[in-house]
Design an enzyme around this catalytic site. Structure first.
Site, PDB file in Angstrom:
ATOM      1  CE1 TYR A  54     -10.640   2.713  -7.028  1.00 12.55           C
ATOM      2  CE2 TYR A  54     -10.598   4.028  -5.031  1.00 12.55           C
ATOM      3  CZ  TYR A  54     -10.996   3.862  -6.345  1.00 12.55           C
ATOM      4  OH  TYR A  54     -11.732   4.854  -6.955  1.00 12.55           O
ATOM      5  N   GLY A  55      -7.524  -2.042  -3.492  1.00 12.98           N
ATOM      6  CA  GLY A  55      -6.533  -2.684  -2.625  1.00 12.98           C
ATOM      7  C   GLY A  55      -5.515  -3.537  -3.357  1.00 12.98           C
ATOM      8  CB  CYS A  78     -12.138   4.269   0.023  1.00  7.44           C
ATOM      9  SG  CYS A  78     -10.947   3.117  -0.664  1.00  7.44           S
ATOM     10  CG  ASN A  79     -10.083   2.076   5.745  1.00  5.23           C
ATOM     11  OD1 ASN A  79      -9.759   2.420   6.865  1.00  5.23           O
ATOM     12  ND2 ASN A  79     -11.306   1.646   5.477  1.00  5.23           N
ATOM     13  CB  THR A  80      -7.432   1.481  -0.334  1.00  4.98           C
ATOM     14  OG1 THR A  80      -7.847   0.307   0.364  1.00  4.98           O
ATOM     15  CG2 THR A  80      -6.228   1.160  -1.185  1.00  4.98           C
ATOM     16  CG  ASP A 126     -15.462   2.241  -1.202  1.00  5.40           C
ATOM     17  OD1 ASP A 126     -14.246   2.295  -0.935  1.00  5.40           O
ATOM     18  OD2 ASP A 126     -16.091   1.165  -1.201  1.00  5.40           O
ATOM     19  CB  SER A 127     -12.762   0.904  -4.538  1.00  2.00           C
ATOM     20  OG  SER A 127     -13.253  -0.001  -3.563  1.00  2.00           O
ATOM     21  CB  CYS A 164     -11.327  -2.724   4.009  1.00  2.00           C
ATOM     22  SG  CYS A 164     -12.201  -2.799   2.423  1.00  2.00           S
ATOM     23  CB  THR A 165     -15.560   1.254   3.834  1.00  2.00           C
ATOM     24  OG1 THR A 165     -15.118   1.287   2.461  1.00  2.00           O
ATOM     25  CG2 THR A 165     -14.899   2.382   4.610  1.00  2.00           C
ATOM     26  CG  HIS A 166     -15.753  -3.345   0.153  1.00  2.00           C
ATOM     27  ND1 HIS A 166     -15.072  -2.200  -0.171  1.00  2.00           N
ATOM     28  CD2 HIS A 166     -16.455  -3.697  -0.965  1.00  2.00           C
ATOM     29  CE1 HIS A 166     -15.347  -1.857  -1.423  1.00  2.00           C
ATOM     30  NE2 HIS A 166     -16.181  -2.753  -1.931  1.00  2.00           N
ATOM     31  CD  GLU A 224     -17.528  -3.503  -5.253  1.00  2.00           C
ATOM     32  OE1 GLU A 224     -18.052  -3.209  -6.338  1.00  2.00           O
ATOM     33  OE2 GLU A 224     -17.574  -2.771  -4.250  1.00  2.00           O
TER      34      GLU A 224
HETATM   35  N1  DGL Z   1     -13.446  -0.117   0.631  1.00  2.00           N
HETATM   36  C1  DGL Z   1     -12.116   0.266   0.391  1.00  2.00           C
HETATM   37  C2  DGL Z   1     -11.288   0.422   1.634  1.00  2.00           C
HETATM   38  O1  DGL Z   1     -11.832   0.846   2.638  1.00  2.00           O
HETATM   39  C3  DGL Z   1     -11.420  -0.267  -0.825  1.00  2.00           C
HETATM   40  C4  DGL Z   1     -11.350  -1.707  -0.980  1.00  2.00           C
HETATM   41  C5  DGL Z   1     -10.745  -2.078  -2.311  1.00  2.00           C
HETATM   42  O2  DGL Z   1     -11.235  -1.606  -3.328  1.00  2.00           O
HETATM   43  O3  DGL Z   1      -9.786  -2.837  -2.281  1.00  2.00           O
HETATM   44  O4  DGL Z   1     -10.114   0.191   1.646  1.00  2.00           O
END
Ligand code: DGL
Length: 282
Positions: free
Chosen positions: A61-62, A92-94, A29-30, A202-204, A170
């Protein structure tokens, strides 16, 4: 190591299947968000070994460019393949919407991605109105937009980009006043649309579930993807005949591009257990 046969089952070239079964899975993931997926993997596939990579130096990453997300996804996947993983989970979705198709073309091993659970949420919505919290990059992505069109059925889909939330998770500030303020701001337009399901795209974001539930007084059901992704991973490993055959609990290793003690503490709090963080050399 893997060569894809015509019926899409992976044949092991240089390692016997039994040996390949006990190789680790790579999960990336990011940053720390993919731990929400890794947790489900460790609970639902406890015999699997995995290597987790948090690309925290390059998060979020977003708010990054498509090219950068692709470049990081390729570098990390290459590193994981060099560690001899048997499969990859893009947690990570992104990164999934921006890079998974190209990763699958380039790397010959099972690659499982994460996509927001729009279909089950839209189908289960009584109010026929659902919300999706996503990163900015996911909200703008064509593959994501196509997914929304494909699965919305007769529900109204309200997409809410949520810049700032990833940074708070984060830095371990997911239970802070700042997080509460941002969540209120992002929930308001969705509450006005009378949503009854909120897809966490988003996995966060699962790490903010408690705060969201507090703010909505549990009136909106949160829909996340860790369990369906783990089921899909299990299916792919089983199809390829490479589910772990070890009899004890799997070994998990954790790497980050920002392996410092603060991040280690944050990851331990999210993981609810001991984590030893090593630097990622790419
Ligand atoms: N956790 C990631 C996702 O699912 C990335 C979030 C990010 O870095 O912006 O999109």
């Amino acid at each position: 190591m893997f060569a894809r046969s015509c019926n899409n089952v992976y044949m092991i070239k240089s390692t016997s299947k039994t040996n390949a079964s006990n190789l680790p899975i790579g999960i990336f993931d990011s940053g720390v968000g993919g731990l929400s997926i890794a947790k489900a993997v460790s609970e639902q596939l406890p015999k699997e070994n995995f290597i987790y990579v948090a690309d925290s130096n390059y998060a979020p990453y977003g708010c990054s460019t498509i090219d950068k997300v692709k470049e990081r996804s390729f570098r990390i996947t290459q590193w994981l393949v060099d560690q001899n993983v048997k499969a990859i989970v893009v947690a990570c979705n992104t990164a999934t919407v921006n890079a998974i198709e190209e990763l699958r073309k380039e790397f010959d091993l099972p690659i499982v991605g994460v996509e927001p659970a729009i279909k089950p949420a839209a189908q289960a919505s009584i109010n026929k109105s659902i919300g999706i919290f996503t990163t900015k990059a996911t909200a703008e992505n064509q593959r994501f937009k196509a997914l929304v069109e494909q699965h919305k059925g007769n529900s109204e889909i309200n997409i809410q980009p949520c810049p700032g939330l990833v940074e708070l998770v984060e830095s371990g500030e997911y239970d802070s006043i700042q997080a509460e303020e941002l969540l209120k701001k992002y929930l308001l337009p969705l509450e006005e649309k009378n949503i009854d399901k909120l897809v966490l795209g988003c996995t966060h974001y699962p790490f903010l579930s408690e705060q969201i539930n507090k703010l909505t007084q549990n009136s909106i059901e949160l829909v996340e993807t860790a369990t369906p992704v783990t089921k899909q991973l299990k299916r792919r490993l089983s199809e390829c005949g490479i589910l772990s055959t070890i009899s004890k609990a799997g070994v998990n290793r954790f790497y980050s591009t920002k392996a410092n003690s603060e991040l280690e503490i944050t990851m331990q709090a999210l993981w609810k257990g001991e984590i030893k963080l090593s630097p990622l050399p790419v």
